[in-house]
Design an enzyme around this catalytic site. Structure first.
Site, PDB file in Angstrom:
ATOM      1  N   LYS A 213      22.530  40.037 -17.580  1.00 28.11           N
ATOM      2  CA  LYS A 213      21.468  39.756 -18.447  1.00 28.11           C
ATOM      3  C   LYS A 213      21.071  38.093 -18.108  1.00 28.11           C
ATOM      4  O   LYS A 213      19.917  37.881 -17.738  1.00 28.11           O
ATOM      5  CB  LYS A 213      21.606  40.103 -19.587  1.00 28.11           C
ATOM      6  N   CYS A 267      12.399  35.176 -23.938  1.00 30.68           N
ATOM      7  CA  CYS A 267      13.436  35.477 -23.007  1.00 30.68           C
ATOM      8  C   CYS A 267      13.849  34.288 -22.225  1.00 30.68           C
ATOM      9  O   CYS A 267      15.000  33.774 -22.219  1.00 30.68           O
ATOM     10  CB  CYS A 267      13.272  36.724 -22.071  1.00 30.68           C
TER      11      CYS A 267
HETATM   12  N1  SAJ Z   1       6.118  32.248 -15.276  1.00 33.59           N
HETATM   13  C1  SAJ Z   1       5.713  31.428 -14.517  1.00 33.59           C
HETATM   14  N2  SAJ Z   1       5.635  31.682 -13.226  1.00 33.59           N
HETATM   15  C2  SAJ Z   1       5.754  32.578 -12.960  1.00 33.59           C
HETATM   16  C3  SAJ Z   1       6.231  33.936 -13.549  1.00 33.59           C
HETATM   17  C4  SAJ Z   1       6.356  33.599 -15.029  1.00 33.59           C
HETATM   18  O1  SAJ Z   1       5.205  30.222 -15.104  1.00 33.59           O
HETATM   19  O2  SAJ Z   1       5.859  32.885 -11.630  1.00 33.59           O
HETATM   20  C5  SAJ Z   1       6.013  32.074 -17.002  1.00 33.59           C
HETATM   21  C6  SAJ Z   1       5.317  33.136 -17.727  1.00 33.59           C
HETATM   22  O3  SAJ Z   1       3.906  32.714 -17.814  1.00 33.59           O
HETATM   23  C7  SAJ Z   1       5.867  33.342 -19.086  1.00 33.59           C
HETATM   24  C8  SAJ Z   1       7.340  32.911 -18.483  1.00 33.59           C
HETATM   25  O4  SAJ Z   1       7.272  32.476 -17.567  1.00 33.59           O
HETATM   26  O5  SAJ Z   1       5.513  32.057 -19.770  1.00 33.59           O
HETATM   27  C9  SAJ Z   1       8.269  34.230 -18.702  1.00 33.59           C
HETATM   28  O6  SAJ Z   1       7.286  35.306 -18.192  1.00 33.59           O
HETATM   29  P1  SAJ Z   1       8.011  36.472 -17.141  1.00 33.59           P
HETATM   30  O7  SAJ Z   1       7.049  37.568 -16.996  1.00 33.59           O
HETATM   31  O8  SAJ Z   1       8.674  35.959 -16.135  1.00 33.59           O
HETATM   32  O9  SAJ Z   1       9.146  36.993 -18.214  1.00 33.59           O
HETATM   33  P2  SAJ Z   1       9.307  37.658 -19.402  1.00 33.59           P
HETATM   34  O10 SAJ Z   1       9.783  36.631 -20.645  1.00 33.59           O
HETATM   35  O11 SAJ Z   1       8.206  38.291 -20.243  1.00 33.59           O
HETATM   36  O12 SAJ Z   1      10.298  39.032 -19.263  1.00 33.59           O
HETATM   37  C10 SAJ Z   1      11.508  38.649 -18.737  1.00 33.59           C
HETATM   38  C11 SAJ Z   1      11.966  39.484 -17.601  1.00 33.59           C
HETATM   39  N3  SAJ Z   1      12.918  38.936 -16.570  1.00 33.59           N
HETATM   40  C12 SAJ Z   1      12.940  38.877 -15.461  1.00 33.59           C
HETATM   41  O13 SAJ Z   1      12.199  38.825 -14.743  1.00 33.59           O
HETATM   42  C13 SAJ Z   1      14.198  38.439 -14.678  1.00 33.59           C
HETATM   43  C14 SAJ Z   1      12.160  40.924 -18.192  1.00 33.59           C
HETATM   44  O14 SAJ Z   1      12.691  41.726 -17.053  1.00 33.59           O
HETATM   45  C15 SAJ Z   1      13.275  40.774 -19.091  1.00 33.59           C
HETATM   46  O15 SAJ Z   1      13.390  42.056 -19.693  1.00 33.59           O
HETATM   47  C16 SAJ Z   1      12.849  40.135 -20.442  1.00 33.59           C
HETATM   48  O16 SAJ Z   1      12.644  38.736 -19.891  1.00 33.59           O
HETATM   49  C17 SAJ Z   1      14.017  39.855 -21.434  1.00 33.59           C
HETATM   50  O17 SAJ Z   1      13.698  40.688 -22.617  1.00 33.59           O
HETATM   51  O18 SAJ Z   1      14.958  39.247 -21.358  1.00 33.59           O
END
Ligand code: SAJ
Length: 432
Positions: A213, A267
């Site tokens: 995780k 997360c």
């Molecule tokens: N972000 C960027 N650039 C990107 C992708 C995301 O700047 O290309 C930013 C988003 O705007 C946000 C942050 O990163 O601020 C996180 O967003 P996210 O969509 O990447 O992830 P979370 O936090 O919503 O969910 C993550 C997911 N983990 C992964 O994709 C590895 C999800 O599958 C997990 O279940 C979740 O964390 C968790 O609960 O741990």
């Protein structure tokens, strides 16, 4: 192992969907939360979380009588702990802060199970936790019952991996990792989740599952950090990072993520710290990535300052405050931080979050409508790529605001004829 009754401790973003999904798949489920507001909302057929489809699912589960809610756990065949593990910030020296997992909720939930634990039960920890939590923290607490983990009851760690905004689908379709303190515990966990999980269920040991995780989210954090660093480099060298990324991503083995205003949520901006905390000397890359992402809001503030000449007294409409597109979650949101910093630097910010129009936020002036944010603005700052904001077209925006300066931090407004409507556009990662 077969199951009739389940207790889910923690009715938040993960616990509530999980409890409701088990209830609609035949189990008798008691959902437990220590927050009276959460219980009261659910008892009055309300819901305290915005997540597509969740309201309907919870209503169905409650209506069928298969889901009940309570402030305390009770005897059951299985217990799932899905309480939050936020971080606390420690000052460890001049100018240095360190973030540590706050495990108090996991500890309290585990302790609450002890009086109800019986021989043959299964306990599953889902909360994101530092490596060895199941073996070294949860096991000794549960063994206060006089029963032995792995011998008298099953104990497993199973990380949730669902993406906010798509939780209900991913809960069912994603692969599940179940790490047992013994193979039999992993098997018991697999039997439980097999009630609804359609993705592959993979068994391992508890510490590996904890690491998996943390590795997933840390991997994403580091990859977002490199995208953000590329945005700074593109700005420095006078090119368009979005174009450069699109071109680089045509390489068959390159997949650069999107730069933006920073990394938020509960997360990805938190979990890497669990590894740093557990082994500071082994994690220089992870720490550097955290630093880049945590300083990205400051980079945006500088971009805004450059676009406006100075921030003092400038009227800025800040659009979007959530931590990412199309969710209402403001936790660790870089957008919120940027609005706050701009305001502190003397700008007159009016922020609008379409998913939380009535939010009352300390240090940020939030307004309830898009029109109110825009009506007297001098600049419009797009902070979150919400579909509703991305869909705005130049003529529409021109009619809503006297501002003719746009600052787009998420590349949400690319490809539209803004200049034709009289706007000057500044974009993150694009030096003009
Ligand atoms: N972000 C960027 N650039 C990107 C992708 C995301 O700047 O290309 C930013 C988003 O705007 C946000 C942050 O990163 O601020 C996180 O967003 P996210 O969509 O990447 O992830 P979370 O936090 O919503 O969910 C993550 C997911 N983990 C992964 O994709 C590895 C999800 O599958 C997990 O279940 C979740 O964390 C968790 O609960 O741990």
């Amino acid at each position: 192992m077969t199951f009739t009754k389940l207790c889910v401790l923690g009715l938040g973003y993960i616990g509530l969907p999980t409890a409701s999904t088990f209830a609609t798949h035949g189990l008798q489920v008691v959902g437990v939360d220590v927050n009276p507001h959460v219980l009261e909302t659910l008892r009055n057929s309300g819901i305290h979380i915005h997540e597509p489809g969740l309201r309907t699912l919870v209503e169905a589960a409650l209506k069928s009588g298969k889901l009940t809610v309570s402030e305390k756990p009770e005897e059951a065949d299985a217990f799932i702990i899905a309480v939050p593990t936020p971080f606390s910030i420690d000052d460890i020296g001049p100018g240095i802060t360190w973030k540590q997992a706050d495990m108090r909720a996991v500890q309290a939930a585990t302790e609450a199970i002890v009086p109800h634990l019986r021989k043959g039960n299964l306990v599953v920890l889902e909360s994101t936790s530092p490596p060895l939590t199941t073996a070294e923290m949860v096991t000794p607490i549960l063994e206060h019952s006089g029963l032995r983990a792995g011998r008298d009851f099953h104990l497993a760690y199973s990380p949730e991996r669902v993406l906010p905004g798509q939780i209900l689908r991913e809960l069912i379709e994603n692969a599940r990792v179940i790490g047992g303190v013994t193979p039999a515990s992993a098997q018991a966990g697999a039997d439980l989740y097999a009630l609804f999980v359609k993705g592959e269920i993979v068994q391992t040991d508890a510490t590996t599952a904890e690491m998996v995780k943390l590795m997933e989210n840390t991997y994403r954090d580091v990859n977002i950090a490199i995208a953000n660093e590329f945005a700074r480099l593109a700005d420095h060298f006078g090119i368009d990072v979005w174009e450069a990324i699109a071109l680089a991503n045509r390489h068959p083995r390159v997949k650069i993520l999107k730069p933006g205003p920073g990394v938020g949520g509960h997360c990805i901006s938190v979990d890497p710290w669990f590894l740093v905390e557990a082994a500071p000397e082994l994690t220089p890359l992870i720490q550097a990535a955290r630093e880049v992402n945590d300083s990205q809001p400051q980079f945006v503030v500088e971009l805004v300052e450059r676009a406006l000449g100075s921030l003092k007294g400038k009227k800025i409409a800040a659009l979007g405050l959530a931590y990412k597109p199309d969710v209402d979650d403001l936790r660790e949101s870089p957008a919120l931080e940027i609005a706050h910093w701009l305001q502190r630097a003397g700008a007159a910010v009016k922020a609008f979050e379409p998913f939380k129009p009535d939010a009352d936020l300390p240090g940020v002036t939030a307004v309830p409508t898009l029109a109110a944010a825009l009506e007297d603005a001098e600049a419009v700052l797009l902070l979150v790529n919400h579909s509703e904001l991305r869909a705005l077209v130049p003529e529409q925006l021109a009619a809503l605001t006297p501002a003719r300066i746009l600052i787009d931090t998420v590349n949400g407004w690319a490809g539209k004829d803004w200049a034709g409507a009289g706007f000057e556009v500044f974009r993150l990662g694009v030096r003009k």
